[in-house]
Design a protein around this motif. Structure first.
Motif, PDB file in Angstrom:
ATOM      1  N   ALA A  78     -24.925  -7.628  26.988  1.00 10.83           N
ATOM      2  CA  ALA A  78     -26.132  -6.791  27.036  1.00 10.83           C
ATOM      3  C   ALA A  78     -27.063  -7.082  25.859  1.00 10.83           C
ATOM      4  O   ALA A  78     -27.285  -6.243  24.996  1.00 10.83           O
ATOM      5  CB  ALA A  78     -25.713  -5.315  27.035  1.00 10.83           C
ATOM      6  N   PRO A  79     -27.605  -8.295  25.816  1.00  8.71           N
ATOM      7  CA  PRO A  79     -28.441  -8.648  24.666  1.00  8.71           C
ATOM      8  C   PRO A  79     -29.809  -7.958  24.678  1.00  8.71           C
ATOM      9  O   PRO A  79     -30.351  -7.681  25.741  1.00  8.71           O
ATOM     10  CB  PRO A  79     -28.624 -10.157  24.829  1.00  8.71           C
ATOM     11  N   SER A  80     -30.308  -7.699  23.496  1.00  7.62           N
ATOM     12  CA  SER A  80     -31.698  -7.242  23.350  1.00  7.62           C
ATOM     13  C   SER A  80     -32.534  -8.497  23.145  1.00  7.62           C
ATOM     14  O   SER A  80     -32.280  -9.257  22.219  1.00  7.62           O
ATOM     15  CB  SER A  80     -31.827  -6.328  22.131  1.00  7.62           C
ATOM     16  N   ARG A  86     -18.121  -5.832  22.379  1.00  9.91           N
ATOM     17  CA  ARG A  86     -19.390  -6.024  21.669  1.00  9.91           C
ATOM     18  C   ARG A  86     -19.131  -6.079  20.173  1.00  9.91           C
ATOM     19  O   ARG A  86     -18.020  -5.850  19.704  1.00  9.91           O
ATOM     20  CB  ARG A  86     -20.364  -4.895  22.018  1.00  9.91           C
ATOM     21  N   GLU A 138     -31.436  -5.772  27.583  1.00  9.45           N
ATOM     22  CA  GLU A 138     -31.799  -4.456  27.032  1.00  9.45           C
ATOM     23  C   GLU A 138     -33.177  -4.568  26.368  1.00  9.45           C
ATOM     24  O   GLU A 138     -33.296  -4.760  25.153  1.00  9.45           O
ATOM     25  CB  GLU A 138     -30.707  -3.982  26.074  1.00  9.45           C
ATOM     26  N   HIS A 194     -21.752  -1.833  16.525  1.00 11.18           N
ATOM     27  CA  HIS A 194     -21.991  -0.753  17.499  1.00 11.18           C
ATOM     28  C   HIS A 194     -20.931   0.346  17.446  1.00 11.18           C
ATOM     29  O   HIS A 194     -21.004   1.291  18.229  1.00 11.18           O
ATOM     30  CB  HIS A 194     -22.066  -1.330  18.916  1.00 11.18           C
ATOM     31  N   TYR A 215     -32.353   4.295  23.353  1.00 11.74           N
ATOM     32  CA  TYR A 215     -31.417   3.177  23.445  1.00 11.74           C
ATOM     33  C   TYR A 215     -30.010   3.558  23.908  1.00 11.74           C
ATOM     34  O   TYR A 215     -29.506   3.063  24.915  1.00 11.74           O
ATOM     35  CB  TYR A 215     -31.367   2.467  22.078  1.00 11.74           C
ATOM     36  N   ARG A 257     -19.668  -6.786  30.592  1.00 12.84           N
ATOM     37  CA  ARG A 257     -21.100  -7.115  30.554  1.00 12.84           C
ATOM     38  C   ARG A 257     -21.468  -7.701  29.202  1.00 12.84           C
ATOM     39  O   ARG A 257     -20.828  -7.489  28.182  1.00 12.84           O
ATOM     40  CB  ARG A 257     -21.938  -5.892  30.892  1.00 12.84           C
ATOM     41  N   VAL A 311     -27.905   2.607  27.596  1.00 13.99           N
ATOM     42  CA  VAL A 311     -26.624   1.883  27.609  1.00 13.99           C
ATOM     43  C   VAL A 311     -25.599   2.680  28.402  1.00 13.99           C
ATOM     44  O   VAL A 311     -24.854   2.134  29.234  1.00 13.99           O
ATOM     45  CB  VAL A 311     -26.129   1.645  26.159  1.00 13.99           C
TER      46      VAL A 311
HETATM   47  N1  GLU Z   1     -28.284  -4.659  23.069  1.00 14.86           N
HETATM   48  C1  GLU Z   1     -27.281  -4.594  22.067  1.00 14.86           C
HETATM   49  C2  GLU Z   1     -27.433  -5.753  21.099  1.00 14.86           C
HETATM   50  O1  GLU Z   1     -28.076  -6.731  21.440  1.00 14.86           O
HETATM   51  C3  GLU Z   1     -25.880  -4.622  22.616  1.00 14.86           C
HETATM   52  C4  GLU Z   1     -25.497  -3.324  23.198  1.00 14.86           C
HETATM   53  C5  GLU Z   1     -24.102  -3.236  23.694  1.00 14.86           C
HETATM   54  O2  GLU Z   1     -23.423  -4.269  23.819  1.00 14.86           O
HETATM   55  O3  GLU Z   1     -23.695  -2.129  23.978  1.00 14.86           O
HETATM   56  O4  GLU Z   1     -26.918  -5.680  20.015  1.00 14.86           O
END
Ligand code: GLU
Length: 469
Positions: free
Chosen positions: A14-16, A209, A48, A213, A191, A12, A195
């Motif tokens: 998963a951008p904010s 990612r 996200e 993180h 948050y 996946r 996730v």
């Molecule tokens: N939403 C997070 C971000 O934009 C990424 C989270 C993830 O990949 O677990 O940095």
């Protein structure tokens, strides 16, 4: 990962949506996409957006547009976390019911005081476990009119470890993990918790990612374990640095992916360059999207940060421009010419592309170059005319114009032959005719090959401009 893996790969991105799609995000997405494609798996897009203050619809659109531009089409999604709040709340209730989470009535001030106390004892600042239920422990009386947060009851001994696909074995002592708040006093999930539930529900097998993180991963793993979920494999990609070794940021130039579209980079060049920035396949610098998919593996992701190199990006883009069919270049460049005030329909743009593409680094440069053929003619400055259009030069130009007006075929080869004929008749070398021809016909001293320029401009324009001398 081993090729014997039977479980279908699901990755996946998963951008904010708190801003445009930046280069680092685009590269992470590309790795997740290529990994899924390589394994004939599924690539999921998850937005996200729970940080309501900072998220925006415009940012979501920007992300979708960027992915579209690079051709990274999600197989599932976009899913929006804000549409899944009920699900997160239900899982919180499950964790509470199973004793994996508990209500904590400490106020933020109290928690701050606990942290301060730990600090003063030389310990890691943390929540002191006042409301954490333990066998034989009596909890404090519940304060009136106070909404609790929900905390995850994190293991306090042992370690949480994983074999990172990029960085190798990573281990955190569980004693370092605080009892994470998973729901705020108003019940909204936090948050890391969202996730976890998403990666679980979406059956994500590989989380690729940014390495910012890494510290979240043990917190997410302990919750996944409490839920009885199969853990995904994690791969944390080092960041991108600017040419000066600092974290890539605006002061190094554009960091918004779509600015590269605006500046005239081809998506295939961008994919190639971004993939190569942090991943390698031997010494290959140029590879297609298909080759990237065929070759992609996480073992060849760099363990150390990579450095943004605008010169190399330009070199890669120049390569793809050269390789691009003239017809497609003409289509891509025409709207840029219009924006610059030119009339692309006034010329055979494919011929212009063929002429210019060997020396262009961007589509924008191609558009600028094409103006020579499709913007209104701007005669050379008086100064340049005085310098170049001497009496001798005018004689040569008149001889050329006479012969050119009756040239049977108006094409590059015939014009080349004609130029050579005039040179030998007058016993002069190329610059004597070439430079005055350029100045008289284009208003400029430097242009691509003069025979090709004349061929594209056409007989009427060339003879017309020479007649005015
Ligand atoms: N939403 C997070 C971000 O934009 C990424 C989270 C993830 O990949 O677990 O940095």
């Amino acid at each position: 990962m081993s090729t014997s893996t039977t479980k279908a790969v699901r990755t996946r991105f998963a951008p904010s949506p708190t801003g445009f799609l930046h280069l680092g995000g685009a590269r992470t997405a590309l790795f997740s996409w290529a990994f899924a494609r390589h394994h004939q798996g599924t690539f999921v897009l998850r937005i996200e957006d729970t940080d309501v203050e900072r998220s925006s619809e415009a940012a979501v659109q920007g992300i979708l547009e960027g992915m579209q531009w690079l051709g990274m089409h999600p197989d599932e999604g976009p899913f929006y976390q804000m549409q899944r709040l009920d699900r997160y709340k239900a899982v919180i209730q499950e964790l509470l019911a199973q004793g994996h989470a508990y209500l904590c009535y400490s106020t933020p001030d109290e928690v701050e005081a606990m942290r301060e106390k730990a600090r003063s004892l030389g310990l890691k600042p943390r929540y002191d476990g006042t409301w954490r239920p333990e066998a034989g422990k009596t909890l404090p009386a519940i304060p009136a009119n106070r909404s609790p947060v929900v905390r995850f009851k994190s293991p306090q001994t042992g370690a949480t470890s994983w074999d990172d696909l990029v960085k190798g074995r990573i281990s955190f002592d569980n004693s370092e993990l605080d009892d994470l708040v998973i729901a705020r006093p108003d019940g909204t999930p936090t948050y890391n918790f969202c996730v976890v539930v998403d990666d679980w529900d979406m059956n994500i097998t590989h989380v690729i990612r940014g390495d910012d993180h890494v510290n979240n991963t043990p917190r997410q793993i302990v919750i996944l374990e409490a839920l009885g979920a199969t853990l995904p494999q994690y791969g944390h990609v080092p960041m991108i640095l600017g040419p000066d070794g600092e974290k890539l940021s605006k002061r190094h130039g554009a960091v918004n992916l779509m600015e590269y579209d605006a500046e005239g980079y081809l998506p295939e060049a961008m994919i190639n360059y971004l993939a190569r920035l942090g991943w390698s396949h031997g010494n290959d610098e140029i590879f297609s999207r298909e080759q990237l998919v065929e070759w992609f593996d996480t073992r060849s992701l760099n363990k150390s940060p990579s450095q943004w190199d605008p010169k190399k990006l330009n070199w890669v883009n120049a390569h793809y421009i050269k390789a691009c069919p003239d017809e497609r270049l003409a289509e891509l460049v025409a709207p840029r010419i219009v924006k610059l005030g030119g009339k692309p329909e006034a010329v055979n743009l494919e011929l212009v592309m063929a002429l210019l593409k060997d020396r262009a680094e961007t589509l924008q440069q191609l558009a600028q170059g094409a103006l020579l053929f499709c913007a209104p003619f701007a005669p050379a400055s008086q100064e340049l005319q005085d310098e170049v259009l001497t009496d001798e030069a005018r004689d040569l130009l008149r001889a050329f114009a006479r012969a050119a007006s009756s040239l049977p075929r108006w094409d590059r080869d015939s014009l080349d032959a004609l130029i050579k004929e005039i040179l030998s008749e007058h016993n002069v070398k190329m610059p004597k005719l070439g430079i005055p021809l350029r100045v008289a016909v284009t208003g400029q001293k430097q242009t691509p090959a003069v025979d090709a320029v004349l061929a594209i401009l056409g007989r009427d324009a060339v003879i017309g401009r020479l007649a005015g001398l």
